[in-house]
Design a protein around this motif. Structure first.
Motif, PDB file in Angstrom:
ATOM      1  N   MET A  29       0.830  -1.193   0.000  1.00  0.00           N
ATOM      2  CA  MET A  29       0.000   0.000   0.000  1.00  0.00           C
ATOM      3  C   MET A  29       0.875   1.257   0.000  1.00  0.00           C
ATOM      4  SD  MET A  29      -3.303   0.660   2.095  1.00  0.00           S
ATOM      5  CE  MET A  29      -3.090  -0.490   3.422  1.00  0.00           C
ATOM      6  N   GLU A  30       0.522   2.215  -0.843  1.00  0.00           N
ATOM      7  CA  GLU A  30       1.241   3.486  -0.817  1.00  0.00           C
ATOM      8  C   GLU A  30       0.553   4.452   0.150  1.00  0.00           C
ATOM      9  OE1 GLU A  30       2.301   4.976  -4.621  1.00  0.00           O
ATOM     10  OE2 GLU A  30       3.209   3.057  -5.176  1.00  0.00           O
ATOM     11  N   ASP A  31       1.279   5.499   0.527  1.00  0.00           N
ATOM     12  CA  ASP A  31       0.766   6.438   1.531  1.00  0.00           C
ATOM     13  C   ASP A  31      -0.604   7.005   1.173  1.00  0.00           C
ATOM     14  OD1 ASP A  31       2.985   6.046   2.960  1.00  0.00           O
ATOM     15  OD2 ASP A  31       3.902   8.019   2.603  1.00  0.00           O
ATOM     16  N   ARG A  80      -1.096  23.925   6.301  1.00  0.00           N
ATOM     17  CA  ARG A  80       0.036  23.770   5.410  1.00  0.00           C
ATOM     18  C   ARG A  80       1.092  22.922   6.086  1.00  0.00           C
ATOM     19  NH1 ARG A  80       1.360  28.388   1.245  1.00  0.00           N
ATOM     20  NH2 ARG A  80       2.846  27.145   0.090  1.00  0.00           N
ATOM     21  N   ASP A  81       1.518  21.875   5.434  1.00  0.00           N
ATOM     22  CA  ASP A  81       2.596  21.048   5.954  1.00  0.00           C
ATOM     23  C   ASP A  81       3.649  20.989   4.851  1.00  0.00           C
ATOM     24  OD1 ASP A  81       4.320  19.031   6.691  1.00  0.00           O
ATOM     25  OD2 ASP A  81       2.752  17.718   7.497  1.00  0.00           O
ATOM     26  N   GLU A  82       4.550  21.974   4.878  1.00  0.00           N
ATOM     27  CA  GLU A  82       5.550  22.116   3.810  1.00  0.00           C
ATOM     28  C   GLU A  82       6.352  20.829   3.610  1.00  0.00           C
ATOM     29  OE1 GLU A  82       5.986  24.646   1.870  1.00  0.00           O
ATOM     30  OE2 GLU A  82       5.088  26.366   2.889  1.00  0.00           O
ATOM     31  N   ASP A  83       6.770  20.228   4.723  1.00  0.00           N
ATOM     32  CA  ASP A  83       7.652  19.074   4.632  1.00  0.00           C
ATOM     33  C   ASP A  83       7.015  17.938   3.849  1.00  0.00           C
ATOM     34  OD1 ASP A  83       9.376  20.487   6.112  1.00  0.00           O
ATOM     35  OD2 ASP A  83       8.917  19.493   8.027  1.00  0.00           O
ATOM     36  N   ARG A  84       5.727  17.753   4.052  1.00  0.00           N
ATOM     37  CA  ARG A  84       5.068  16.618   3.400  1.00  0.00           C
ATOM     38  C   ARG A  84       4.297  17.058   2.165  1.00  0.00           C
ATOM     39  NH1 ARG A  84       1.863  14.039   8.005  1.00  0.00           N
ATOM     40  NH2 ARG A  84       1.747  12.170   6.719  1.00  0.00           N
ATOM     41  N   GLY A  85       4.465  18.307   1.775  1.00  0.00           N
ATOM     42  CA  GLY A  85       3.834  18.790   0.547  1.00  0.00           C
ATOM     43  C   GLY A  85       2.313  18.823   0.620  1.00  0.00           C
ATOM     44  N   LYS A  86       1.796  18.975   1.830  1.00  0.00           N
ATOM     45  CA  LYS A  86       0.330  18.988   1.998  1.00  0.00           C
ATOM     46  C   LYS A  86      -0.152  20.413   2.163  1.00  0.00           C
ATOM     47  CE  LYS A  86       0.201  14.527   4.334  1.00  0.00           C
ATOM     48  NZ  LYS A  86      -0.600  13.795   3.353  1.00  0.00           N
ATOM     49  N   PHE A  87      -1.335  20.665   1.622  1.00  0.00           N
ATOM     50  CA  PHE A  87      -1.875  22.015   1.689  1.00  0.00           C
ATOM     51  C   PHE A  87      -3.387  21.934   1.617  1.00  0.00           C
ATOM     52  CE2 PHE A  87      -3.642  25.566  -0.715  1.00  0.00           C
ATOM     53  CZ  PHE A  87      -3.140  26.665  -0.027  1.00  0.00           C
ATOM     54  N   SER A  88      -4.078  22.532   2.588  1.00  0.00           N
ATOM     55  CA  SER A  88      -5.544  22.583   2.516  1.00  0.00           C
ATOM     56  C   SER A  88      -6.038  23.964   2.883  1.00  0.00           C
ATOM     57  CB  SER A  88      -6.222  21.609   3.500  1.00  0.00           C
ATOM     58  OG  SER A  88      -5.684  20.332   3.387  1.00  0.00           O
ATOM     59  N   VAL A  89      -7.137  24.333   2.256  1.00  0.00           N
ATOM     60  CA  VAL A  89      -7.849  25.546   2.646  1.00  0.00           C
ATOM     61  C   VAL A  89      -9.253  25.104   3.030  1.00  0.00           C
ATOM     62  CG1 VAL A  89      -8.613  27.842   1.966  1.00  0.00           C
ATOM     63  CG2 VAL A  89      -6.623  26.820   0.855  1.00  0.00           C
ATOM     64  N   ILE A  90      -9.675  25.474   4.233  1.00  0.00           N
ATOM     65  CA  ILE A  90     -11.030  25.135   4.668  1.00  0.00           C
ATOM     66  C   ILE A  90     -11.852  26.428   4.630  1.00  0.00           C
ATOM     67  CG2 ILE A  90     -12.358  23.836   6.397  1.00  0.00           C
ATOM     68  CD1 ILE A  90      -9.877  22.332   5.878  1.00  0.00           C
ATOM     69  N   TYR A  91     -13.011  26.357   4.027  1.00  0.00           N
ATOM     70  CA  TYR A  91     -13.853  27.549   3.870  1.00  0.00           C
ATOM     71  C   TYR A  91     -15.002  27.535   4.875  1.00  0.00           C
ATOM     72  CZ  TYR A  91     -11.432  27.835  -0.594  1.00  0.00           C
ATOM     73  OH  TYR A  91     -10.463  27.911  -1.563  1.00  0.00           O
ATOM     74  N   TYR A  92     -15.281  28.718   5.408  1.00  0.00           N
ATOM     75  CA  TYR A  92     -16.366  28.849   6.391  1.00  0.00           C
ATOM     76  C   TYR A  92     -17.323  29.958   5.994  1.00  0.00           C
ATOM     77  CZ  TYR A  92     -13.558  25.938   9.446  1.00  0.00           C
ATOM     78  OH  TYR A  92     -12.859  24.887   9.971  1.00  0.00           O
ATOM     79  N   ARG A  93     -18.590  29.766   6.323  1.00  0.00           N
ATOM     80  CA  ARG A  93     -19.571  30.846   6.236  1.00  0.00           C
ATOM     81  C   ARG A  93     -20.255  30.919   7.595  1.00  0.00           C
ATOM     82  NH1 ARG A  93     -23.813  29.249   2.559  1.00  0.00           N
ATOM     83  NH2 ARG A  93     -22.422  29.517   0.806  1.00  0.00           N
ATOM     84  N   LYS A  94     -20.184  32.064   8.219  1.00  0.00           N
ATOM     85  CA  LYS A  94     -20.737  32.266   9.562  1.00  0.00           C
ATOM     86  C   LYS A  94     -20.334  31.148  10.519  1.00  0.00           C
ATOM     87  CE  LYS A  94     -24.862  34.646   7.802  1.00  0.00           C
ATOM     88  NZ  LYS A  94     -25.899  34.048   6.956  1.00  0.00           N
ATOM     89  N   GLY A  95     -19.060  30.797  10.476  1.00  0.00           N
ATOM     90  CA  GLY A  95     -18.544  29.812  11.426  1.00  0.00           C
ATOM     91  C   GLY A  95     -18.803  28.361  11.076  1.00  0.00           C
ATOM     92  N   GLN A  96     -19.557  28.145  10.003  1.00  0.00           N
ATOM     93  CA  GLN A  96     -19.870  26.767   9.604  1.00  0.00           C
ATOM     94  C   GLN A  96     -18.997  26.384   8.403  1.00  0.00           C
ATOM     95  OE1 GLN A  96     -21.982  24.150  10.572  1.00  0.00           O
ATOM     96  NE2 GLN A  96     -21.157  23.044   8.788  1.00  0.00           N
ATOM     97  N   VAL A 125      -4.776  19.701  -1.196  1.00  0.00           N
ATOM     98  CA  VAL A 125      -3.743  19.237  -2.121  1.00  0.00           C
ATOM     99  C   VAL A 125      -2.885  18.197  -1.401  1.00  0.00           C
ATOM    100  CG1 VAL A 125      -1.842  19.897  -3.621  1.00  0.00           C
ATOM    101  CG2 VAL A 125      -3.715  21.512  -3.210  1.00  0.00           C
ATOM    102  N   ASN A 126      -2.836  17.003  -1.950  1.00  0.00           N
ATOM    103  CA  ASN A 126      -2.088  15.892  -1.353  1.00  0.00           C
ATOM    104  C   ASN A 126      -2.453  15.702   0.113  1.00  0.00           C
ATOM    105  OD1 ASN A 126      -0.900  15.614  -3.819  1.00  0.00           O
ATOM    106  ND2 ASN A 126       1.018  16.602  -3.253  1.00  0.00           N
ATOM    107  N   ALA A 127      -3.698  15.970   0.435  1.00  0.00           N
ATOM    108  CA  ALA A 127      -4.158  15.862   1.814  1.00  0.00           C
ATOM    109  C   ALA A 127      -5.497  15.139   1.879  1.00  0.00           C
ATOM    110  CB  ALA A 127      -4.254  17.254   2.438  1.00  0.00           C
ATOM    111  N   PRO A 128      -5.511  13.859   1.506  1.00  0.00           N
ATOM    112  CA  PRO A 128      -6.786  13.134   1.478  1.00  0.00           C
ATOM    113  C   PRO A 128      -7.472  13.039   2.824  1.00  0.00           C
ATOM    114  CG  PRO A 128      -4.971  11.682   0.811  1.00  0.00           C
ATOM    115  CD  PRO A 128      -4.392  13.045   0.986  1.00  0.00           C
TER     116      PRO A 128
END
Ligand SMILES: Cc1cc2nc3c(=O)[nH]c(=O)nc-3n(C[C@H](O)[C@H](O)[C@H](O)COP(=O)(O)OP(=O)(O)OC[C@H]3O[C@@H](n4cnc5c(N)ncnc54)[C@H](O)[C@@H]3O)c2cc1C
Ligand code: FES
Lengths: 106, 447
Positions: free
Chosen positions: A64-66, B386-402, B409-412
């Motif tokens: 399995m890959e990461d 953002r996790d530079e070392d592992r090349g992971k990047f996510s943006v979470i969007y909110y509307r009125k706190g929800q 990106v590379n963050a399943p």
């Protein structure tokens, strides 16, 4: 020819012959095996091709890959030790695989 | 693709049909699906799963068995998957499920009665009588109207033939100019770069990927692609395409792209990816309401109340639970094609199941796997992980706190957590989400 035995959550079994090189997911979808949704068509983006692999078959499979490992944490039915994403499992000559599909994929 | 189906597969509409009533002509199919792609295929499959037992005709104008499009700009272009892997279902599947597959017929006109039945006419003169009609006609590539736009080597990428044409040229080309920094343009650009081409992307707007992702994600992709050697030029458009000027002869192949400032970039291939236009010609001819797509209700029914229209061609009420009343949307994604088809299948079997769901999308570009959950329209707050070392990047969007959406990106793990939370109507508090080391799944709350 490689064969995959699909058992669904109720215990019904379907045996499908596949082609070497095809994935377990492709083999299922092309033949309309219920229990595999595979929305992303095998690009490791959806986690709707989850299967449980019979223990004695696990060693026949590629490691399995990461990315697969992480995706497995998002399956509809919780992962088990023998969980895999079937789009990552390529059939090889004469292989015989036994897998169980989860109750739901979404 | 490439492999053509045997003649036997091309069952004409209705020959294998379920027993109809006496008034039915033997060739009248129970359901005619026009457009044999993602949404049309899913509609047929879902109908069979629901027990719909009339004959189905799945008709399309392409000369290939129905296949999946996403790989065309990715794995298929790069040659890492074969065309056979893109085929949705085996021939046996269609035969076993009483679905007649018709390839290579383009429907130009439909005569329809108020009860939903009618006859479709193809450009080759064939007639396809039906009891019910489904339009799953998708969208076509938007054409770029500039001088030289019809030169050889100016290509688009919407279907398998386009992909084959592009593949056939790649070998001889050194320089490729991609026009349009949207998903298709960037995917194809990354693929072509990986294949050793010198690729330049021209984007007319001030940032990549239009409004499909937020500002931070667009910026992330810009930096990431530039770091990988892709030449991306924002706020830049092509004035015209030039041909080689050899002694006296009229040249037909593209050789360069002239920018507004007069710069000429060499190009043996120009790939245009500037969006799509929904195919509404048949709907218009039928007198259905059309407005950026075929207007449908929550049950996937068009304005005549009998025709279903789904997938890329349909303009529907926003399916996201809690969205503004009256808000409409046209989505271009596999997930939508599938979910919309399921709703249409219910409608065609007499059930009323509203389309409600959380849209999701993916796009693979080089080693960047983007997964989007939800729709980010109308957000008032973002949280970056953002996790530079592992090349992971996510943006979470909110509307009125929800939480309403996420670009990952590379963050399943982030993607899955947000997708599942949205589906269950849960929240992921913004404060706690800001720590990228905290798995989102562990901080998800019930409202
Ligand atoms: C290169 C590419 C990459 C993509 N990548 C992704 C991705 O990574 N993730 C994602 O979620 N989505 C992706 N998409 C989008 C996704 O493929 C579409 O949203 C999906 O195919 C829509 O399905 P559809 O059935 O509504 O329309 P389409 O797939 O457009 O199918 C419509 C069909 O109808 C046929 N047709 C039209 N008019 C007629 C007529 N009059 N008579 C007969 N036939 C007709 C067309 O030829 C076509 O075959 C991608 C699309 C492309 C082109
Ligand atoms: S088919 Fe989508 S992850 Fe396997």
């Amino acid at each position: 020819m490689p064969t995959v035995h699909f058992t669904d959550a109720e215990g019904a079994v379907r045996d499908v012959q596949g082609n070497p090189g095809d994935s377990v997911m492709e083999t299922a979808v092309r033949n309309g095996v219920p229990g595999i949704v595979a929305e992303c068509g095998g690009s490791l983006s959806c986690a709707t091709c989850h299967v449980f692999v019979r223990e004695d078959c696990l060693s026949k499979l590629p490691p399995m890959e990461d990315m697969e490992d992480e995706m497995l944490y998002g399956t509809a039915v919780d992962r088990e030790d023998n969980s895999r994403l079937s789009c990552q499992l390529r059939l090889i000559d004469e292989i015989e695989l036994f897998v169980t599909t989860p109750e739901t994929q979404v | 693709m490439g492999t053509h189906v045997a003649a036997a597969e091309q069952t004409s509409a209705g020959t294998a049909g379920a027993a109809g009533t006496e008034t039915d002509s033997p060739t009248r199919t129970g359901l005619l699906i026009i457009g044999a792609s993602q949404s049309g295929v899913q509609l047929a499959v879902s109908l069979r799963a629901l027990g719909f037992d009339e004959h189905i005709t799945l008709l399309g104008d392409e000369d290939h068995r129905p296949y999946q499009r996403p790989a065309l700009s990715k794995e298929f272009l790069q040659g890492t998957v074969e065309s056979e892997s893109l085929i949705f279902r085996s021939n046996e599947y269609w035969a076993d499920h009483n679905v007649g597959l018709v390839k290579g017929e383009y429907i130009v006109r439909i005569d329809k009665d108020p009860d939903g039945s009618g006859v479709a006419h193809s450009s080759s003169g064939r007639q396809f009588p039906f009891k019910r009609l489904a339009l799953t006609v998708g969208a076509r590539a938007r054409k770029l109207e500039v001088d030289g736009g019809d030169l050889d080597g100016v290509l688009y990428l919407r279907n398998a033939d386009d992909a084959l044409a592009l593949k056939a040229r790649v070998g001889d080309a050194q320089d490729v100019v991609v026009i349009g920094g949207g998903f298709i343009g960037l995917e194809a650009a990354s693929s072509l770069q990986k294949m050793g081409k010198n690729v330049t992307v021209l984007e007319f707007g001030p940032r990549l990927v239009g409004r499909a992702v937020g500002e931070e994600t667009a910026e992330y992709f810009l930096q990431a692609h530039r770091a990988r050697g892709l030449d991306i030029r924002l706020n830049t458009s092509a004035k015209r395409f030039t041909a080689k000027t050899a002694a006296g002869e009229k040249q037909t192949a593209v050789a360069g792209v002239e920018l507004q400032d007069g710069t000429v970039l060499p190009a043996q291939i120009v790939l245009v990816g500037i969006g799509v236009i929904p195919n509404t010609q048949l709907a218009e001819q039928l007198g259905l309401t059309v407005d950026n797509g075929i207007v449908v209700d929550r049950f996937a029914l068009a304005s005549d109340g009998t025709t279903v229209a789904i997938g890329d061609c349909a303009n529907m009420p926003n399916p996201v639970p809690g969205s503004e009343p009256g808000e409409r949307i046209r989505l271009e994604s596999v997930n939508n094609a599938i979910e919309h088809a399921k709703v249409a299948a219910y409608s065609l079997t007499g059930r009323r199941e509203e389309y409600a769901g959380i849209p999701w999308f993916w796009s693979n570009q080089a080693d960047l796997k983007l997964q989007i959950a939800g729709l980010c329209n109308g957000y008032d707050q973002t949280v970056l992980r953002r996790d530079e070392d592992r090349g992971k990047f996510s943006v979470i969007y909110y509307r009125k706190g929800q939480v309403i959406a996420a670009d990952c990106v590379n963050a399943p793990l982030d993607f899955m957590a947000v997708k599942n939370a949205l589906a269950k109507g849960q929240n992921i508090p913004a404060g706690a989400a800001a720590d990228p080391a905290t798995p989102l799944k562990t901080i998800t709350t019930d409202s």
